[in-house]
Design a protein around this motif. Structure first.
Motif, PDB file in Angstrom:
ATOM      1  N   PRO A 117     -44.684  -8.606   9.451  1.00 42.25           N
ATOM      2  CA  PRO A 117     -45.234  -8.465  10.798  1.00 42.25           C
ATOM      3  C   PRO A 117     -45.786  -7.058  11.020  1.00 42.25           C
ATOM      4  O   PRO A 117     -45.164  -6.065  10.627  1.00 42.25           O
ATOM      5  CB  PRO A 117     -44.023  -8.728  11.701  1.00 42.25           C
ATOM      6  CG  PRO A 117     -43.083  -9.517  10.862  1.00 42.25           C
ATOM      7  CD  PRO A 117     -43.273  -9.033   9.452  1.00 42.25           C
ATOM      8  N   GLY A 118     -46.969  -7.002  11.616  1.00 37.53           N
ATOM      9  CA  GLY A 118     -47.563  -5.720  11.947  1.00 37.53           C
ATOM     10  C   GLY A 118     -48.360  -5.078  10.836  1.00 37.53           C
ATOM     11  O   GLY A 118     -49.005  -4.046  11.055  1.00 37.53           O
ATOM     12  N   VAL A 119     -48.333  -5.652   9.623  1.00 38.75           N
ATOM     13  CA  VAL A 119     -49.107  -5.112   8.511  1.00 38.75           C
ATOM     14  C   VAL A 119     -50.485  -5.772   8.505  1.00 38.75           C
ATOM     15  O   VAL A 119     -50.592  -6.993   8.420  1.00 38.75           O
ATOM     16  CB  VAL A 119     -48.399  -5.341   7.165  1.00 38.75           C
ATOM     17  CG1 VAL A 119     -49.296  -4.896   6.011  1.00 38.75           C
ATOM     18  CG2 VAL A 119     -47.071  -4.591   7.125  1.00 38.75           C
ATOM     19  N   SER A 120     -51.530  -4.949   8.604  1.00 38.44           N
ATOM     20  CA  SER A 120     -52.890  -5.482   8.618  1.00 38.44           C
ATOM     21  C   SER A 120     -53.389  -5.793   7.221  1.00 38.44           C
ATOM     22  O   SER A 120     -54.009  -6.825   6.971  1.00 38.44           O
ATOM     23  CB  SER A 120     -53.837  -4.480   9.289  1.00 38.44           C
ATOM     24  OG  SER A 120     -53.405  -4.160  10.584  1.00 38.44           O
ATOM     25  N   GLU A 121     -53.111  -4.876   6.285  1.00 37.73           N
ATOM     26  CA  GLU A 121     -53.597  -5.062   4.914  1.00 37.73           C
ATOM     27  C   GLU A 121     -52.839  -4.106   4.007  1.00 37.73           C
ATOM     28  O   GLU A 121     -52.342  -3.065   4.451  1.00 37.73           O
ATOM     29  CB  GLU A 121     -55.098  -4.783   4.838  1.00 37.73           C
ATOM     30  CG  GLU A 121     -55.773  -5.358   3.619  1.00 37.73           C
ATOM     31  CD  GLU A 121     -57.289  -5.362   3.736  1.00 37.73           C
ATOM     32  OE1 GLU A 121     -57.930  -5.805   2.765  1.00 37.73           O
ATOM     33  OE2 GLU A 121     -57.818  -4.913   4.774  1.00 37.73           O
ATOM     34  N   GLY A 156     -40.650   0.084   9.153  1.00 40.06           N
ATOM     35  CA  GLY A 156     -39.751  -1.007   8.804  1.00 40.06           C
ATOM     36  C   GLY A 156     -40.044  -1.690   7.487  1.00 40.06           C
ATOM     37  O   GLY A 156     -39.317  -2.625   7.096  1.00 40.06           O
ATOM     38  N   ILE A 157     -41.082  -1.240   6.767  1.00 38.91           N
ATOM     39  CA  ILE A 157     -41.485  -1.939   5.544  1.00 38.91           C
ATOM     40  C   ILE A 157     -40.393  -1.897   4.481  1.00 38.91           C
ATOM     41  O   ILE A 157     -40.033  -2.929   3.898  1.00 38.91           O
ATOM     42  CB  ILE A 157     -42.797  -1.341   4.995  1.00 38.91           C
ATOM     43  CG1 ILE A 157     -43.963  -1.719   5.907  1.00 38.91           C
ATOM     44  CG2 ILE A 157     -43.063  -1.848   3.566  1.00 38.91           C
ATOM     45  CD1 ILE A 157     -45.283  -1.093   5.506  1.00 38.91           C
ATOM     46  N   ALA A 158     -39.851  -0.712   4.225  1.00 40.46           N
ATOM     47  CA  ALA A 158     -38.857  -0.587   3.153  1.00 40.46           C
ATOM     48  C   ALA A 158     -37.659  -1.486   3.398  1.00 40.46           C
ATOM     49  O   ALA A 158     -37.180  -2.180   2.486  1.00 40.46           O
ATOM     50  CB  ALA A 158     -38.417   0.871   3.018  1.00 40.46           C
TER      51      ALA A 158
END
Length: 478
Positions: free
Chosen positions: A390-394, A417-419
């Motif tokens: 969620p929230g990652v465009s590319e 929050g990716i990690a």
């Protein structure tokens, strides 16, 4: 390379691309251009080129922005029986010099004045023709030379014959659901690269489909171009452009918009859902290469992620790699001898073929598979896992000293929050050692994300420097 004259018959331009009623609208670049006007402009430009010495089997490089002048220049070159090399106008002076040194054209057609303009769909330009000392006549029967996108390494010179272009145009006529005579195509893809050139411009001229270039490649500009005509309309572009359109808060209902078709990577599921729901239109995809053009399609988006091989395409999968049957090598000059072997082009794309249905699934680049501590990691799997958050465009994932991810997000919290999110989704050895935040991913001229680690790292440094400068400027204003 043994010298062979280029096809001296320019008749295919008249017979296929410039045929039809004089008052029929062929192009729309801010204003309608009839077939009669287009033919007149091409004939005038041909006379101008021949006054500079261009003859059958001659060579000309066209480095023009999307414009009526660009279209006229390439058609005039072909009508003269010459070999035309198309160079993206956004190349740097250094890159143009390298390309000209490799191709050695006799003439170069460029803008008389420098052009600029972010997200311009087309330009009004005057041209200048420059004869080059040391330019050579064509050494092959190719009528078109293009440079590969260079998304993963140095560009290759790719040649297309007139017969090859006509075969691909015919391939498009046999695709169920592709635009037909009396319809319109709003072309967002570059007209000097294979999707916009053959699928948009050349097919449109041959099939009687009106080719429209929007004034601006913004959401508003694209939708205005769609709304400007009542005929059934298809948008032809790349996944990043579909994402921009899908992000519109309240898309207008445009009954003439049938679908958008993208070339390149598969559109993310959430983008596909927002687009189809927001516009009430289909979002399809095509898989292709500069070397051969369109290979497989899912024009309605109903088979995601599987694609049907295009008519006339011979495809097989061997040891996980997609191979294409071609009558000859598409490469001009020095090339990797392992790319074309015994009539089969090695695409270096991973894929699988369903023997029961004949449908092809593209899994990404074969060179995305790397070894980490003796364990195999597919970088495309890591990339897909990050892109799905969620929230990652590319996202783009590469391998250098370790796995590195370069990410675009909608807000900082998503990046932070990716990690933690990946800890639940990927084994430790698959997780990126480094996460880098970018406001924009570097892209090739065709809109594909660049996967060169050095270029990506340089973009990170540039973005960090820009943020530091902004913070410094903000502090001085307090």
């Amino acid at each position: 390379m043994p010298g062979r004259p280029v096809c001296v018959e320019g008749a295919w331009v008249d017979d296929v691309l410039l045929q039809g009623g004089g008052d029929d609208i062929a192009l729309h670049l801010g204003r309608p251009v009839s077939r009669a006007e287009l033919r007149r402009l091409v004939e005038e430009q041909q006379e101008r080129l021949e006054a500079f010495g261009l003859a059958a089997a001659g060579t000309v490089a066209v480095r023009l922005p999307p414009s009526l002048s660009c279209i006229v220049a390439m058609l005039a070159g072909w009508r003269s029986g010459a070999q035309v090399a198309l160079l993206d106008y956004r190349l740097t002076t250094h890159e143009v010099g390298q390309a000209v040194a490799r191709l050695a054209p006799q003439l170069v057609i460029e803008p008389a004045l420098d052009v600029s303009g972010t997200l311009r769909g087309f330009f009004d330009v005057d041209t200048r023709i420059t004869p080059l000392r040391g330019g050579r006549p064509a050494a092959s029967d190719h009528v078109l030379l293009q440079l590969s996108s260079g998304s993963t390494g140095p560009s290759k010179v790719i040649g297309r014959t007139a017969e090859g272009l006509l075969t691909e145009i015919d391939r498009y006529t046999r695709l169920d659901g592709f635009p037909r005579r009396g319809e319109r195509t709003v072309v967002l893809a570059s007209i000097v690269h294979v999707l916009g050139l053959v699928g948009g411009l050349l097919y449109g001229l041959a099939a009687g489909v009106q080719v429209v270039l929007p004034a601006r490649q913004t959401v508003d500009g694209i939708l205005k171009a769609v709304a400007a005509g009542e005929e059934p309309t298809t948008i032809l572009g790349v996944p990043s452009q579909a994402a921009v359109l899908a992000a519109a808060q309240t898309p207008p209902r445009l009954p003439q918009l049938r679908r958008m078709i993208t070339g390149g990577e598969l559109v993310k599921t959430d983008v596909w859902e927002r687009f189809t729901r927001g516009y009430g239109a289909e979002l399809g995809v095509m898989y292709g290469m500069t070397e051969v053009g369109v290979i497989a399609t899912d024009l309605t988006g109903s088979e995601r992620p599987r694609l049907a091989p295009a008519p006339g395409i011979r495809v097989r999968v061997e040891e996980g790699e997609i191979l294409l049957g071609l009558p000859g090598s598409p490469y001009v000059g020095l090339s990797d001898p392992k790319r074309y072997v015994d009539g089969w082009l090695h695409t270096k794309d991973a894929g699988s073929l369903d023997e029961a249905t004949g449908l092809l699934t593209v899994h990404g680049r074969l060179d995305s598979q790397v070894s980490i501590g003796g364990l195999k990691v597919d970088l495309s799997e890591v990339e897909a896992s990050i892109s799905a958050l969620p929230g990652v465009s590319e996202a783009v994932v590469v391998h250098g000293t370790g796995i590195e991810a370069f990410v675009m997000v909608e807000e900082q919290a998503a990046f932070d929050g990716i990690a933690g999110s990946l800890a639940d989704r990927l084994a430790p050895y698959k997780r990126p050692r480094t996460l880098n935040l970018l406001t924009e991913l570097p892209r090739t001229a065709t809109g594909k994300p660049v996967r060169n680690a050095e270029i990506l790292r340089a973009a990170v440094k540039s973005a960090a420097a820009a943020r530091t400068a902004q913070l410094h400027a903000a502090g001085e204003t307090r």
